[in-house]
Motif scaffolding. Structure first.
Motif, mmCIF file in Angstrom:
data_model
loop_
_atom_site.group_PDB
_atom_site.id
_atom_site.type_symbol
_atom_site.label_atom_id
_atom_site.label_comp_id
_atom_site.label_asym_id
_atom_site.label_seq_id
_atom_site.Cartn_x
_atom_site.Cartn_y
_atom_site.Cartn_z
ATOM 1 N N LEU A 49 -16.094 5.224 -14.557
ATOM 2 C CA LEU A 49 -15.502 6.500 -14.400
ATOM 3 C C LEU A 49 -14.223 6.510 -15.349
ATOM 4 C CD1 LEU A 49 -14.649 7.049 -10.540
ATOM 5 C CD2 LEU A 49 -16.192 8.526 -12.391
ATOM 6 N N HIS A 50 -13.608 5.409 -15.569
ATOM 7 C CA HIS A 50 -12.203 5.360 -16.344
ATOM 8 C C HIS A 50 -12.425 4.633 -17.717
ATOM 9 C CE1 HIS A 50 -11.379 5.380 -12.038
ATOM 10 N NE2 HIS A 50 -10.992 6.584 -12.427
ATOM 11 N N TRP A 95 -11.696 -3.314 -18.022
ATOM 12 C CA TRP A 95 -11.257 -2.326 -18.966
ATOM 13 C C TRP A 95 -11.406 -2.905 -20.527
ATOM 14 C CZ3 TRP A 95 -9.126 1.828 -16.497
ATOM 15 C CH2 TRP A 95 -9.109 1.750 -14.991
ATOM 16 N N LEU A 418 -15.718 4.345 -5.735
ATOM 17 C CA LEU A 418 -15.414 5.625 -6.616
ATOM 18 C C LEU A 418 -13.840 5.366 -7.242
ATOM 19 C CD1 LEU A 418 -16.076 8.354 -7.624
ATOM 20 C CD2 LEU A 418 -15.133 9.382 -5.483
ATOM 21 N N ASP A 419 -13.532 4.158 -7.064
ATOM 22 C CA ASP A 419 -12.358 3.580 -7.880
ATOM 23 C C ASP A 419 -12.649 3.232 -9.239
ATOM 24 O OD1 ASP A 419 -9.904 3.781 -6.052
ATOM 25 O OD2 ASP A 419 -11.047 2.561 -4.828
ATOM 26 N N GLU A 476 -20.531 11.752 0.378
ATOM 27 C CA GLU A 476 -19.303 12.806 0.221
ATOM 28 C C GLU A 476 -19.922 14.135 0.960
ATOM 29 O OE1 GLU A 476 -18.788 14.745 -3.778
ATOM 30 O OE2 GLU A 476 -18.550 16.219 -2.034
ATOM 31 N N GLY A 479 -16.791 18.047 -0.455
ATOM 32 C CA GLY A 479 -15.401 17.707 -1.195
ATOM 33 C C GLY A 479 -14.681 16.805 -0.403
ATOM 34 N N GLU A 480 -15.315 15.989 0.398
ATOM 35 C CA GLU A 480 -14.560 15.026 1.309
ATOM 36 C C GLU A 480 -15.288 13.857 1.273
ATOM 37 O OE1 GLU A 480 -11.385 15.124 2.521
ATOM 38 O OE2 GLU A 480 -11.108 17.487 2.243
ATOM 39 N N PHE B 82 -14.156 16.442 -5.478
ATOM 40 C CA PHE B 82 -13.356 15.332 -5.124
ATOM 41 C C PHE B 82 -13.397 14.196 -6.128
ATOM 42 C CE2 PHE B 82 -13.818 11.228 -3.270
ATOM 43 C CZ PHE B 82 -12.601 11.205 -2.615
ATOM 44 N N ARG B 83 -14.564 14.059 -6.514
ATOM 45 C CA ARG B 83 -14.862 12.934 -7.648
ATOM 46 C C ARG B 83 -14.092 13.288 -8.871
ATOM 47 N NH1 ARG B 83 -17.916 12.125 -12.289
ATOM 48 N NH2 ARG B 83 -19.123 10.227 -12.345
ATOM 49 N N ARG B 85 -11.227 14.562 -8.956
ATOM 50 C CA ARG B 85 -9.877 14.361 -8.683
ATOM 51 C C ARG B 85 -9.516 12.684 -8.842
ATOM 52 N NH1 ARG B 85 -10.783 18.279 -4.536
ATOM 53 N NH2 ARG B 85 -10.218 17.002 -3.103
ATOM 54 N N ARG B 86 -10.503 12.185 -8.193
ATOM 55 C CA ARG B 86 -10.548 10.761 -8.221
ATOM 56 C C ARG B 86 -10.575 10.280 -9.612
ATOM 57 N NH1 ARG B 86 -8.042 9.289 -4.962
ATOM 58 N NH2 ARG B 86 -7.497 8.000 -6.470
ATOM 59 N N ARG B 87 -11.213 10.815 -10.430
ATOM 60 C CA ARG B 87 -11.621 10.110 -11.745
ATOM 61 C C ARG B 87 -10.176 10.440 -12.684
ATOM 62 N NH1 ARG B 87 -13.379 13.400 -15.991
ATOM 63 N NH2 ARG B 87 -14.269 12.097 -17.676
ATOM 64 N N GLY B 90 -7.475 7.742 -11.417
ATOM 65 C CA GLY B 90 -7.737 6.472 -11.966
ATOM 66 C C GLY B 90 -7.591 5.834 -10.512
#
Ligand code: HEM
Ligand code: SF4
Lengths: 551, 109
Positions: A49-50, A95, A418-419, A476, A479-480, B82-83, B85-87, B90
Motif C-alpha cells: 500500500l505505502h 520500507w 490493511l496497515d 469490508e 465502506g466499513e 475505506f481502503r 482512507r487507510r492507504r 499510513g
C-alpha cells in the motif's frame, strides 16, 4: 545448518547482479512496470500500500547469529529499524527503497541468504517443524528430507509448470507444529509397528478461500520411497488438476472432487508404474545432506539442573516463563527456548534491530549459534543448557523479549492486513493489539490456558485464521471493516477447520465478542479442559448464544 | 473517451523510487499530501487527470496511477473508499515508523 555449495553461491550472486541491472533499467525507463513487475516479484520485492516490501527467505526457519546480525543491519541501514517475522518463517521489510534493494540482496548473499521468491506454479520452499533436530518428542530430524525434496523439486522439469503453486510441510514428531494437514502435501515421520521409521503421507490440504484438510493417502511409507511416491502424487495431480480456474487449481480441490479413496487409488496405481530406484537419490547424497543438519556437539550433562530448580523457586516470573516458553530437548540437560515476539499490545512478529542483535548474541553464546523462526511469528533458541536458562531470561528481559505467553491468548498470529498489504480488505494488526491488551493480564492468560487466536485481513488467509481456535477474518462491507469469527479451528495433529459462528462484528465490537467467547469457555469448562477441547465437547451453540445475546 | 464518474475524483499513484503514496496536484507535481490534490468534477477533467498521469508513467516517476472518488469537505477532499482512507493515513500502528503522514515530501514533476 545447510551451507551453500559452489553452485548455490554462484547462482545467488548471479541473481543479485541480474536484478541490479534490472533495477537500473527500470529506473532509467528502459523497462516498463509491466516488464519489471514479474522480475521484482521473483526477487521477493512487492509493492504494498505505502511502500515496497522485501520478503527474505529463511529456509526451514533456521538462522545463525551472523545472519541475524545482517538482518538487523539491513533493518537499520535500509529500513526503519525493524523487521516483521511472518507465518511463512520469513522476514519482511516494509520500507525498502527500490534503488537500495540490489545492495540489500548483496548483503544477504554475504551471509548465504536471498529473497528469491520461489514464486510461480512450482513446488515452493518445503517447511518443517521449528523445533526440528531439538524436540524431545521427535522420531527423526525432518530437515534433511525437506532439503532432499527441495533439491528434487527444483531440478524437476515435470513439476515446474503445475496447475498452481504447491506447498509441502514435514514434521518428525507426533505433535504437529508444521500444520501438515493444511499443506498440499504433509509428511510425518513415524514408527511402524515393528519400530521402523517411515512417513505418513497426507495430501490435499490448504487454507485460502476454500480451506480443506489433507487426507492420509499412506499410513506408512518406507523412507527411501519418499521421492518416488511424491512423484506419483504429482503425476496424478498434474494429469487432473484444473488449469481452467485459478481458484480450483489446487490439489485440495482435486482430492475433494475425486474423493480421498479414488485419489489414493490413482496414486497407488501410478506408483506401481514408477521405477522407484531411478527416482531414489543415491544413499551418499542423503548422507551428505544429513551432515549439514548434524546436531551440535552437546556437553554430557545430567538432565536435572539444581541451579534451574533454585532460580525457579526464587523467582516466580522466571518460573512462569519456563513453564510457558521452555520445552523439552532431546539432549539431557538442554532445553528449547521460545522467544515471544508478542508483547501485550505489540505488533505480532515485529522485532527491532536491537532485539535481533540481542537474540544473535544469545544464540552465539548460549545456543550453538542457532536461531529458528516459527510459523507462529516467534523466535527460538533451540539448544540452551538448562543451567543457562536464568541468564538467558534476564538478557531477554532487558530487551523486552521475555513475555511468558507462548501458546496463550496474547500469542496471536496476525497477517499485515490493511496497515500494509495491498490485497487486504480490513486491518488485522490493530485488532490483534486490542485483543492482546484486553486479555493481557498474565494471571488471566494463564487461567485461560492454551488458546490460539489467528487473524487474517482478507480471504487469502495468510494469518491462518481457519486454523485458529478463535479465527478472525477481516472483510469490508459498505465502506466499513467488519470481522467474521470462526471457532474450533486447529493446525495441529488434531487439525480442524474453524466454523463461522454468525454475522460479523465491527472493529469496535470484535474484541468484546472475543472476550465473551473466552469468558463463556471459562464458565463452562471442566477440570483441565482447554478451550479447543471444550469447544469440541460443547459445539458452537453456547458461544453463539453468549455472543449474540450481548451484541 | 470520457471517463464515467459518480462524483469528484482525484488521481493517486505510488512513487517509483520508494512506493510512497502520492497525489497529482494542480501545479503538476506529485505530493504525498492529499491537500493540494487536483479535484476533477467532470468526466472530461477526470480523463484529463488520467492523461496527465500517463505522462508520468512514461517518465518513470510513478506506477499504478488510478482515480479515486472523494467527498469534498470543509477541510478538503476525503476519499470515499475505506481502503483509500487507510492507504493515505499510513499504517495505523507504529506511528513512529510512519513516514506517510508527513505532507512536506513533495517532489517536482
Ligand atoms: C503483504 C504482502 C502479501 C501478499 C501480497 C500476500 C498474498 C497472498 C496471496 C495472494 C495468497 C493466496 C494464494 C493462493 O491461495 O493461491 C497468499 C497465501 C498465503 N500467505 Fe500471503 N501475502 C502477503 C503476506 C503474507 C504474510 C506476511 C504472511 C505470513 C504472516 C503470509 C502467509 C501466507 C500463507 C501461509 C499463505 C497460504 C495460504 C494457503 O495455504 O492457501 N502472506 N498470500
Ligand atoms: S491475508 Fe490478505 S491481507 Fe493478510 S497478508 Fe494475506 S493477502 Fe494480505
Amino acid at each position: 545448518m545447510y551451507r551453500y555449495d559452489e553452485f548455490d553461491t554462484t547462482f545467488v550472486r548471479q541473481r543479485v547482479d541480474q536484478f541490479r541491472d534490472q533495477v537500473d533499467r527500470r529506473v532509467s525507463g528502459e523497462l516498463t512496470e509491466e516488464q519489471f513487475r514479474p522480475l521484482r516479484l521473483m526477487n521477493g520485492l512487492y509493492l504494498q500500500l505505502h511502500a515496497y516490501m522485501l520478503r527474505v527467505a529463511v529456509p526451514y526457519g533456521t538462522l545463525n547469529s551472523r545472519q541475524m546480525r545482517k538482518l538487523a543491519f539491513i533493518a537499520d541501514e535500509y529500513d526503519k529499524g525493524y523487521g516483521h517475522f511472518t507465518t511463512r518463517q520469513n522476514i519482511q521489510y516494509n520500507w525498502p527503497k527500490l534503488p537500495d534493494v540490489p545492495n540489500i540482496l548483496d548483503h544477504l548473499a554475504d551471509v548465504e541468504m536471498h529473497a528469491i521468491q520461489t514464486s510461480g506454479n512450482c513446488i515452493r520452499n518445503v517447511t518443517a517443524d521449528q523445533w526440528a533436530g531439538a524436540a524431545g518428542d521427535e522420531v527423526e530430524d525432518p530437515r534433511p528430507y525437506a532439503e532432499l525434496m527441495r533439491q528434487w523439486s527444483s531440478l524437476h522439469p515435470e513439476f515446474s509448470f503445475l496447475p498452481r503453486k504447491f506447498k509441502i510441510a514435514v514434521t518428525g514428531a507426533a505433535s504437529d507444529r508444521a500444520a501438515i494437514a493444511y499443506h498440499d502435501i504433509g509428511l510425518r515421520l513415524t514408527r511402524s509397528a515393528n519400530g521402523e521409521i517411515g512417513f505418513e503421507v497426507l495430501a490435499g490440504g490448504g487454507m485460502g478461500r476454500t480451506p480443506m484438510l489433507g487426507v492420509t493417502v499412506r499410513d506408512w511409507l518406507p523412507k527411501d520411497e519418499l521421492l518416488a511416491y511424491l512423484e506419483a502424487i504429482m503425476r496424478v495431480y498434474n494429469l487432473h488438476g484444473r488449469r481452467d480456474n485459478k481458484y480450483k487449481a489446487r490439489i485440495k480441490i482435486l482430492v475433494h472432487e475425486l474423493g480421498a479413496e479414488e485419489f489414493t487409488r490413482q496414486v497407488e496405481e501410478e506408483y506401481k508404474r514408477i521405477d522407484a530406484p531411478r527416482v531414489m537419490p543415491p544413499a551418499q547424497e542423503l548422507v551428505r545432506i544429513k551432515d549439514y543438519f548434524a546436531p551440535p556437539v552437546y556437553e554430557d550433562l545430567p538432565d536435572q539442573s539444581p541451579e534451574l530448580a533454585r532460580c525457579m523457586s526464587d523467582d516466580a516470573d522466571f518460573a512462569q516463563w519456563v513453564d510457558r516458553n521452555v520445552v523439552a530437548h532431546k539432549q539431557p540437560g538442554y532445553a528449547i527456548v521460545n522467544i515471544s515476539l508478542k508483547p501485550v499490545g505489540g505488533v505480532p512478529g515485529d522485532a527491532s534491530s536491537g532485539q535481533m542483535r540481542a537474540v544473535a548474541d544469545l544464540a552465539e553464546q548460549k545456543s550453538h549459534d542457532e536461531i529458528r523462526v516459527t510459523h507462529e511469528q516467534n523466535l527460538v533458541l533451540p539448544h540452551v543448557r538448562k543451567s543457562d536458562l536464568y541468564g538467558v531470561w534476564q538478557t531477554l528481559k532487558t530487551h523486552g523479549l521475555a513475555d511468558a505467553n507462548i501458546g496463550l491468548a496474547t500469542d496471536i498470529i496476525s497477517c499485515p492486513g490493511l496497515d500494509y498489504c495491498a490485497l487486504a480488505t480490513a486491518r488485522s494488526i490493530p485488532i490483534s493489539q486490542d485483543i492482546s491488551r484486553r486479555l493481557g493480564d498474565i494471571s488471566r492468560q494463564r487461567d485461560i490456558g492454551d488458546l490460539k487466536i489467528k487473524i487474517s485481513g482478507c480471504i487469502n488467509a495468510c494469518g491462518h485464521h481457519h486454523a485458529g481456535h478463535i479465527g478472525i477474518l477481516g472483510l469490508e462491507k459498505r465502506g466499513e471493516e467488519y470481522y467474521q469469527i470462526t471457532l474450533g479451528g486447529s493446525g495441529d495433529e488434531t487439525a480442524s477447520i474453524g466454523e463461522i459462528i454468525g454475522p460479523g462484528f465491527s472493529s469496535e465490537t470484535v474484541t468484546d465478542a472475543v472476550e465473551t467467547i473466552v469468558d463463556t469457555y471459562v464458565g463452562l469448562r471442566q477440570d483441565g479442559e482447554t478451550f479447543l477441547d471444550a469447544y469440541r465437547r460443547l459445539g458452537p451453540n453456547p458461544f453463539k448464544e453468549a455472543v449474540y445475546a450481548t451484541h | 473517451m470520457a471517463k464515467k464518474i459518480t462524483g469528484p475524483q482525484i488521481l493517486t499513484a505510488n512513487r517509483l523510487s520508494d512506493g510512497m503514496v502520492v497525489f497529482l496536484s494542480a501545479d503538476g507535481t506529485w505530493r504525498a499530501s492529499i491537500d493540494a490534490a487536483d479535484v476533477a468534477r467532470t468526466e472530461d477533467s477526470a480523463s484529463a487527470l488520467e492523461a496527465r498521469a500517463a505522462t508520468f508513467v512514461q517518465t518513470n516517476e510513478i506506477v499504478d496511477p488510478y482515480l479515486i472518488a472523494v467527498e469534498e469537505t470543509d477541510t478538503g477532499a476525503v476519499p470515499v473508499a475505506f481502503r483509500e482512507r487507510r492507504r493515505i493515513a499510513g499504517p495505523s500502528v507504529q506511528a513512529a515508523f510512519n513516514g506517510q503522514s508527513n505532507g512536506s515530501l513533495a517532489f517536482a514533476g
